[in-house]
Design an enzyme around this catalytic site. Structure first.
Site, PDB file in Angstrom:
ATOM      1  NE  ARG A   1      -1.293   2.433   2.731  1.00 43.21           N
ATOM      2  CZ  ARG A   1      -0.592   3.484   3.144  1.00 43.21           C
ATOM      3  NH1 ARG A   1      -0.395   4.518   2.367  1.00 43.21           N
ATOM      4  NH2 ARG A   1      -0.068   3.504   4.368  1.00 43.21           N
TER       5      ARG A   1
ATOM      6  CG  HIS B   1       2.634   6.513  -2.137  1.00 44.33           C
ATOM      7  ND1 HIS B   1       1.667   7.306  -2.697  1.00 44.33           N
ATOM      8  CD2 HIS B   1       2.231   6.275  -0.854  1.00 44.33           C
ATOM      9  CE1 HIS B   1       0.714   7.546  -1.790  1.00 44.33           C
ATOM     10  NE2 HIS B   1       1.025   6.919  -0.674  1.00 44.33           N
TER      11      HIS B   1
ATOM     12  CB  SER C   1       2.621  11.601   6.732  1.00 41.83           C
ATOM     13  OG  SER C   1       1.469  11.237   7.409  1.00 41.83           O
TER      14      SER C   1
ATOM     15  CG  HIS D   1       2.584   4.657   9.083  1.00 37.36           C
ATOM     16  ND1 HIS D   1       2.363   3.571   8.261  1.00 37.36           N
ATOM     17  CD2 HIS D   1       2.995   5.651   8.256  1.00 37.36           C
ATOM     18  CE1 HIS D   1       2.620   3.889   7.002  1.00 37.36           C
ATOM     19  NE2 HIS D   1       3.006   5.157   6.959  1.00 37.36           N
TER      20      HIS D   1
ATOM     21  CG  HIS E   1       7.042   7.605   5.790  1.00 39.53           C
ATOM     22  ND1 HIS E   1       7.091   7.016   4.551  1.00 39.53           N
ATOM     23  CD2 HIS E   1       5.751   7.558   6.161  1.00 39.53           C
ATOM     24  CE1 HIS E   1       5.876   6.654   4.174  1.00 39.53           C
ATOM     25  NE2 HIS E   1       5.034   6.967   5.145  1.00 39.53           N
TER      26      HIS E   1
ATOM     27  CE1 TYR F   1       0.139  12.462   3.749  1.00 37.38           C
ATOM     28  CE2 TYR F   1       0.059  12.544   1.361  1.00 37.38           C
ATOM     29  CZ  TYR F   1      -0.425  12.080   2.556  1.00 37.38           C
ATOM     30  OH  TYR F   1      -1.484  11.228   2.565  1.00 37.38           O
TER      31      TYR F   1
HETATM   32  C1  LIG Z   1      -2.116   8.146   2.149  1.00 37.07           C
HETATM   33  C2  LIG Z   1      -0.797   8.168   2.876  1.00 37.07           C
HETATM   34  O1  LIG Z   1       0.205   7.671   2.051  1.00 37.07           O
HETATM   35  C3  LIG Z   1      -0.951   7.484   4.211  1.00 37.07           C
HETATM   36  C4  LIG Z   1       0.359   7.227   4.850  1.00 37.07           C
HETATM   37  O2  LIG Z   1       0.894   6.144   4.753  1.00 37.07           O
HETATM   38  C5  LIG Z   1       1.040   8.306   5.566  1.00 37.07           C
HETATM   39  O3  LIG Z   1       0.457   9.393   5.781  1.00 37.07           O
HETATM   40  O4  LIG Z   1       2.215   8.096   5.917  1.00 37.07           O
HETATM   41 MN   LIG Z   2       3.025   6.232   5.063  1.00 35.11          MN
END
Ligand SMILES: C[C@H](O)CC(=O)C(=O)O
Ligand SMILES: [Mn+2]
Length: 342
Positions: free
Chosen positions: A17, A21, A171, A198, A200, A289
């Site tokens: 998911r 990207h 994010s 979550h 990054h 983001y």
């Molecule tokens: C829609 C985003 O890609 C959700 C996500 O994984 C994030 O904000 O990090």
């Molecule tokens: Mn993400």
């Protein structure tokens, strides 16, 4: 279990998911089948499958998927013997219809994602998911950009709608370990439900931040094998699994099998490299983001401006997910200013 944990850790693998990207949403059905089979065999608890921007994300604005995500969800469910298939939904991009369809195809969990100040738009989707018998979790994106007080308020809203957990979602990969600690701690103290994290990896802190989150009691954790995710990717699942094992925290995953999926199945799918390069570093540095990276690189080429300048400007403007159209505006504006100066 560690001193703060009252529940076992549940891992959601996001390479199919968030990683969507990184491959410009071009996953094929066979690729999804192979990855899911491997992850299921390794004992991963949840496997998230959707367009990178969640259900309904296949648009000109966010990037068209090669294969309809419903077909990919169906294929993933078909390959799972033990793992559960999860989906992500951003209200307004995804609708009730897509949620129902994903549920009918066998998805058992939905993460309803909103910007960190907009939790109120998640109410009807969380209610609907619970009514359908799905697990429904809240996902507060760009959690670095708001105060701890705001994050608590927003998380409490999601809890009041019936969310069974709320995630601190980094994010932009911008959170520092002490900032993760204070956010997870505050949510743990303020909520009755589980707290998730979550990450990054844009500042190379994803594994460290995830461990910090676990130390503070987060029990819903995300990873992506080989870091396949937006920007520099997420917490590298196989690395996290090895570290947790060294810490004596058993999450029920077969480490060698997971390493093999990473090496033999996911590795060959990665188009560029998930190492931290100047673009992804600027995401974390400027708090942007992560899924804006490829869009900014494309806009940079089109308008002949440095993508880093575009990202820094987007950071100053506090652009949020869903405002991808601003990337072109910013690039065009920077190009115009360059011409005036020349
Ligand atoms: C829609 C985003 O890609 C959700 C996500 O994984 C994030 O904000 O990090
Ligand atoms: Mn993400």
């Amino acid at each position: 279990m560690n001193r703060h944990m009252d529940k076992p850790i549940k891992l959601t693998e996001v390479c199919l998911r968030d990683g969507s990207h990184a491959v410009a949403h071009q996953f094929t059905e066979n690729q999804v089948r192979d990855v899911v089979r491997g992850l299921d065999g390794a004992g991963v608890h949840y496997i998230e499958v959707s367009h990178g921007d969640g259900l309904g994300g296949s648009t000109v604005q966010y990037g068209k998927s090669l294969i309809n995500e419903m077909k990919l969800i169906e294929a993933a469910v078909d390959e799972c013997k033990n793992s559960k298939v999860a989906v992500l939904l951003i209200p307004g991009i995804g609708t009730m219809n897509e949620l129902k369809q994903a549920h009918e195809l066998g998805a058992q969990l939905v993460r309803v994602a909103t910007h960190a100040t907009e939790a109120d738009v998640s109410a009807q989707h969380i209610h609907k998911a619970r009514e359908l018998g799905m697990e429904a979790l809240g996902f507060l994106m760009m959690s670095h950009s708001v105060s701890v007080t705001t994050l608590i308020e927003q998380a409490k809203l999601m809890e009041s709608y019936g969310a069974e957990a709320v995630y601190v979602t980094d994010s932009a990969g911008a959170l520092l370990p002490n900032e993760v600690r204070e956010r997870i701690k505050a949510l743990r103290q303020s909520l009755q439900i589980e707290v998730g994290f979550h990450a990054h990896n844009n500042l190379s802190l994803a594994v460290a931040n995830t461990i910090t989150a676990i130390e503070e009691g987060a029990t819903r954790i995300d990873g992506s094998v080989r870091c396949l995710g937006a920007g520099a990717g997420n917490t590298q699942t196989e690395v996290l699994a090895a570290v947790l094992d060294r810490m004596g925290i058993d999450i029920g995953i077969d480490l060698y099998k997971l390493m093999d999926v990473a090496e033999d199945i996911v590795g060959p799918l990665i188009p560029g490299s998930q190492e931290i390069r100047k673009g992804s570093l600027v995401l974390g540095y400027a708090g942007v983001y992560s899924s804006f990276l490829l869009h900014a690189e494309r806009a940079g080429k089109r308008f002949n401006v440095d993508p880093r300048d575009i990202l820094v400007e987007l950071g100053k403007l506090k652009a949020v997910g869903g405002q991808e159209d601003m990337i072109l505006d910013v690039a065009a504006e920077l190009a115009k200013n360059d011409k005036v100066r020349a």
